[in-house]
Design a protein around this motif. Structure first.
Motif, PDB file in Angstrom:
ATOM      1  N   UNK A 116       0.826  -1.218   0.000  1.00  0.00           N
ATOM      2  CA  UNK A 116       0.000   0.000   0.000  1.00  0.00           C
ATOM      3  C   UNK A 116       0.858   1.264   0.000  1.00  0.00           C
ATOM      4  N   UNK A 117       1.967   1.222   0.713  1.00  0.00           N
ATOM      5  CA  UNK A 117       2.850   2.380   0.747  1.00  0.00           C
ATOM      6  C   UNK A 117       3.531   2.572  -0.604  1.00  0.00           C
ATOM      7  N   UNK A 118       3.959   1.489  -1.221  1.00  0.00           N
ATOM      8  CA  UNK A 118       4.567   1.557  -2.551  1.00  0.00           C
ATOM      9  C   UNK A 118       3.599   2.186  -3.554  1.00  0.00           C
ATOM     10  N   UNK A 122       3.934   5.739  -5.468  1.00  0.00           N
ATOM     11  CA  UNK A 122       3.986   5.677  -6.936  1.00  0.00           C
ATOM     12  C   UNK A 122       2.914   6.543  -7.564  1.00  0.00           C
ATOM     13  N   UNK A 123       1.749   6.613  -6.934  1.00  0.00           N
ATOM     14  CA  UNK A 123       0.634   7.388  -7.483  1.00  0.00           C
ATOM     15  C   UNK A 123       0.933   8.883  -7.557  1.00  0.00           C
ATOM     16  N   UNK A 124       1.899   9.354  -6.786  1.00  0.00           N
ATOM     17  CA  UNK A 124       2.250  10.776  -6.830  1.00  0.00           C
ATOM     18  C   UNK A 124       2.990  11.134  -8.112  1.00  0.00           C
ATOM     19  N   UNK A 125       3.516  10.120  -8.796  1.00  0.00           N
ATOM     20  CA  UNK A 125       4.302  10.290 -10.030  1.00  0.00           C
ATOM     21  C   UNK A 125       5.669  10.916  -9.770  1.00  0.00           C
ATOM     22  N   UNK A 126       6.022  11.055  -8.509  1.00  0.00           N
ATOM     23  CA  UNK A 126       7.340  11.576  -8.183  1.00  0.00           C
ATOM     24  C   UNK A 126       8.343  10.425  -8.091  1.00  0.00           C
ATOM     25  N   UNK A 127       9.639  10.717  -8.283  1.00  0.00           N
ATOM     26  CA  UNK A 127      10.644   9.656  -8.185  1.00  0.00           C
ATOM     27  C   UNK A 127      10.562   8.925  -6.854  1.00  0.00           C
ATOM     28  N   UNK A 128      10.764   7.615  -6.919  1.00  0.00           N
ATOM     29  CA  UNK A 128      10.735   6.779  -5.724  1.00  0.00           C
ATOM     30  C   UNK A 128      12.059   6.028  -5.620  1.00  0.00           C
ATOM     31  N   UNK A 129      12.696   6.140  -4.479  1.00  0.00           N
ATOM     32  CA  UNK A 129      13.937   5.425  -4.193  1.00  0.00           C
ATOM     33  C   UNK A 129      13.624   4.325  -3.198  1.00  0.00           C
ATOM     34  N   UNK A 130      14.092   3.119  -3.476  1.00  0.00           N
ATOM     35  CA  UNK A 130      13.854   2.008  -2.559  1.00  0.00           C
ATOM     36  C   UNK A 130      15.181   1.444  -2.061  1.00  0.00           C
ATOM     37  N   UNK A 131      15.223   1.112  -0.777  1.00  0.00           N
ATOM     38  CA  UNK A 131      16.376   0.431  -0.199  1.00  0.00           C
ATOM     39  C   UNK A 131      16.087  -1.054  -0.108  1.00  0.00           C
ATOM     40  N   UNK A 132      17.137  -1.858  -0.231  1.00  0.00           N
ATOM     41  CA  UNK A 132      16.940  -3.300  -0.370  1.00  0.00           C
ATOM     42  C   UNK A 132      17.488  -4.115   0.799  1.00  0.00           C
ATOM     43  N   UNK A 133      17.862  -3.454   1.890  1.00  0.00           N
ATOM     44  CA  UNK A 133      18.392  -4.197   3.027  1.00  0.00           C
ATOM     45  C   UNK A 133      17.396  -5.231   3.519  1.00  0.00           C
ATOM     46  N   UNK A 147       5.447  -0.668  -8.351  1.00  0.00           N
ATOM     47  CA  UNK A 147       5.669   0.735  -8.704  1.00  0.00           C
ATOM     48  C   UNK A 147       5.360   0.976 -10.176  1.00  0.00           C
ATOM     49  N   UNK A 148       5.857   0.098 -11.023  1.00  0.00           N
ATOM     50  CA  UNK A 148       5.644   0.261 -12.468  1.00  0.00           C
ATOM     51  C   UNK A 148       4.179   0.059 -12.847  1.00  0.00           C
ATOM     52  N   UNK A 149       3.539  -0.912 -12.233  1.00  0.00           N
ATOM     53  CA  UNK A 149       2.135  -1.181 -12.533  1.00  0.00           C
ATOM     54  C   UNK A 149       1.264   0.003 -12.138  1.00  0.00           C
ATOM     55  N   UNK A 150       1.688   0.721 -11.110  1.00  0.00           N
ATOM     56  CA  UNK A 150       0.943   1.900 -10.666  1.00  0.00           C
ATOM     57  C   UNK A 150       1.208   3.089 -11.579  1.00  0.00           C
ATOM     58  N   UNK A 151       2.133   2.917 -12.507  1.00  0.00           N
ATOM     59  CA  UNK A 151       2.397   3.960 -13.496  1.00  0.00           C
ATOM     60  C   UNK A 151       3.602   4.819 -13.208  1.00  0.00           C
TER      61      UNK A 151
END
Length: 213
Positions: A116-118, A122-133, A147-151
């Motif tokens: 839900x947070x992703x 993503x819906x804001x259309x602003x860049x999203x940075x994700x950490x993978x730890x 993220x991509x499916x949300x556009x």
């Protein structure tokens, strides 16, 4: 050759002082950082009532919260200093509030599985940075698909070791190249070490790649 961008993690070092916060932004700009990143959380959202009632240590974390009234001033000051402003939201409503002010969103490692947070970010259309730890490659793939499916395709992946501090022998910077080849996205390093040689090596792994916010 593309420029490699650095993001200054302010986190809770503002100490709930706006003056201190703006000074940190000034220092980050003077030091050559491309962006500053904060965290927006409420301890009531992070921890259960049972934990808060029984743990003074957890209740004390309220002093780490970023005051909401600081956000417009931070945004304005970052624009003045020509440095980008990003934030990690730790509850869904935080995304709605931040959207007007930030240049990018950051998803922390332990929130990577929060669909839900992703989607909200993503819906804001602003860049999203994700950490993978702590995440498996399949979990990273799933987050990117959401993220991509949300556009939203403005995605940066940060290889991360979730230890504080992380030992340099555990950095495993070869993962940077692996992530780049698999996902063909902007790739970076979220540094938790206290060894400047690790950062230098991460830059080498980037080669001519950079984080485009």
């Amino acid at each position: 050759m593309k420029k490699i961008n650095f993001i200054a993690e302010v986190s809770s070092n503002h100490n709930k002082s706006l003056n201190r916060t703006l000074k940190i932004i000034n220092s980050a700009k003077k030091s050559g950082f491309a962006a500053v990143k904060f965290q927006l959380f409420k301890i009531d959202e992070l921890f259960s009532k049972e934990i808060l009632n029984n743990s003074p240590k957890h209740r004390e974390r309220a002093k780490w919260e970023l005051p909401l009234e600081f956000v417009p001033s931070i945004s304005k000051h970052c624009k003045l200093k020509k440095i980008k402003f990003g934030c990690t939201p730790f509850y869904l409503e935080a995304v709605d509030y931040l959207n007007k002010y930030v240049d990018f969103f950051k998803i922390s490692s332990y929130e990577l599985l929060w669909d839900k947070l992703l989607i909200k970010c993503a819906e804001t259309k602003k860049p999203v940075i994700i950490s993978t730890g702590m995440a498996t490659l399949n979990e990273v793939s799933k987050a990117i698909k959401i993220l991509k499916k949300t556009g939203n395709k403005k995605i940066t992946i940060l290889h991360c070791v979730s230890s504080y501090p992380a030992e340099f022998k555990h950095a495993n910077l070869a993962v940077i190249e692996k992530l780049r080849k698999k996902f063909n996205l902007n790739i970076g390093w979220s540094d938790h070490t206290v060894n400047s040689n690790v950062i230098a090596r991460a830059i080498h792994k980037w080669s001519v790649k950079d984080i485009e916010l």
